[in-house]
Write an enzyme that holds these catalytic residues in place. Structure first.
Site, PDB file in Angstrom:
ATOM      1  N   LYS A  41      43.459  31.340  38.142  1.00 58.98           N
ATOM      2  CA  LYS A  41      43.707  33.207  37.900  1.00 58.98           C
ATOM      3  C   LYS A  41      44.563  33.402  38.942  1.00 58.98           C
ATOM      4  O   LYS A  41      45.304  32.514  39.248  1.00 58.98           O
ATOM      5  CB  LYS A  41      41.810  33.315  38.255  1.00 58.98           C
ATOM      6  CG  LYS A  41      42.088  32.927  39.605  1.00 58.98           C
ATOM      7  CD  LYS A  41      42.135  33.306  41.115  1.00 58.98           C
ATOM      8  CE  LYS A  41      42.130  33.139  42.020  1.00 58.98           C
ATOM      9  NZ  LYS A  41      42.364  33.418  43.258  1.00 58.98           N
ATOM     10  N   ASP A  68      35.087  32.290  43.492  1.00 54.91           N
ATOM     11  CA  ASP A  68      35.902  32.841  42.804  1.00 54.91           C
ATOM     12  C   ASP A  68      34.999  31.897  41.262  1.00 54.91           C
ATOM     13  O   ASP A  68      35.653  32.045  39.483  1.00 54.91           O
ATOM     14  CB  ASP A  68      36.898  32.167  42.738  1.00 54.91           C
ATOM     15  CG  ASP A  68      38.306  32.669  43.568  1.00 54.91           C
ATOM     16  OD1 ASP A  68      37.611  33.896  44.294  1.00 54.91           O
ATOM     17  OD2 ASP A  68      38.942  31.748  44.068  1.00 54.91           O
TER      18      ASP A  68
END
Length: 309
Positions: free
Chosen positions: A17, A145
């Site tokens: 990401k 995350d």
């Protein structure tokens, strides 16, 4: 036996990401920070194979420096397996084979992607049939995350980054990544941010509101407008990351001279993400950075989260 040959079980692919926006609130009593971030999952992946075994074991390979990636109970993927076992009552073992492509300790959530992939792979291997909601709950217990690694796409994260709201992103965004062989510790970067704020408390206005993602970022994502997004990207961890690793500043300048619309430290660094106008422009930036002796990787987003392949 190569990892590619370990295909008699379940294979799951999960993306890295980029934090296209990250605002960090003040440190809380528990030592953590409230954040507001806009995540985008990009086409740089971790692959995890799960095959039946008597115990839980892990093997890691990759085309990135593996550094001090643990292969025991400290590894986030192993912790994900243990959490799934405790939650479902499954006593079966599993052999996890991980091929890493996301930089280790690079601010792109590679370890979180491994954990999300392990949850999905073992849920499929053992037939535990957990819902997406249940998997997201377990993911949040593993790290801030991990839920986004499971969900993918583009999303706003609040709280510690694990409270997700989908964000509409139209079209495709092209990025060029410049990873670095030496990772950075997320707690160290946050501590450097706190120290900077404390040193300059007389010059910096107190943080008086909860962090929030800038409306211009969300508008740019909805419009699929790379130029608009370039004007709005922000990362509160960038300044402390650059103080800890001043060599990164020169690379940011090199990328922008090469034609990138914007360059940003991804998460806590040290991976740098350069936003390009389109695919052709990204290839030009990649070629220029490569000619400057840097490793440059062209990726795009958004892409889906952890999926069986």
């Amino acid at each position: 036996m190569s990892l590619a040959a370990s295909s008699d079980g379940v294979r799951v692919r999960a993306p890295g990401k980029i934090n296209v926006f990250l605002e960090v609130g003040d440190v809380q009593e528990d030592g953590y920070h409230e954040v507001a971030t806009a995540y985008q999952a990009v086409s740089l992946y971790e692959d995890v194979w799960a095959t039946p075994a008597d115990d839980v074991t892990l093997r890691v390979e990759g085309d990135v420096p593996l550094g001090d990636v643990p292969t025991d109970e400290r590894n986030l993927a192993v912790r994900a397996v243990r959490l799934l076992q405790r939650t479902t009552g499954v006593t079966d073992g599993v052999r996890l084979d991980i091929r890493k492509s996301v930089p280790v300790a690079g601010g792109m959530g590679g370890g979180s992607a491994d954990a999300a992939a392990a949850l999905v792979a073992c849920d499929a291997l053992w037939g535990t049939g957990l819902s997406t909601t249940e998997l997201l709950r377990l993911a949040a217990l593993l790290g801030a995350d991990v839920p986004f690694s499971l969900q993918g796409g583009t999303a706003v994260g609040t709280g510690r980054g694990d409270e997700l709201s989908p964000a509409l992103a139209r079209g495709r965004f092209d990025w060029v990544l410049v990873p670095h062989g030496e990772g950075m510790s997320t707690p160290v970067v946050y501590r450097a941010l706190d120290e900077h704020r404390e040193r300059h408390s007389g010059d910096i206005a107190p943080i008086s509101r909860r962090p929030a993602v800038d409306a211009d970022v969300l508008h740019a994502l909805r419009q699929g407008d790379a130029g608009m997004l370039a004007a709005a990207v922000r990362n509160d961890l960038q300044a402390p990351a650059l103080r800890l690793r001043p060599d990164l500043a020169g690379v940011l300048e090199t990328g922008e001279r090469a034609g990138a619309l914007a360059g940003i430290v991804s998460g806590s660094g040290p991976t740098l993400a350069f936003l390009a106008a389109d695919e052709a422009a990204a290839i030009d930036v990649q070629v220029s950075l490569s000619a400057a002796g840097l490793r440059a990787i062209h990726v795009h987003g958004p892409v889906p989260g952890a999926r069986v392949v």
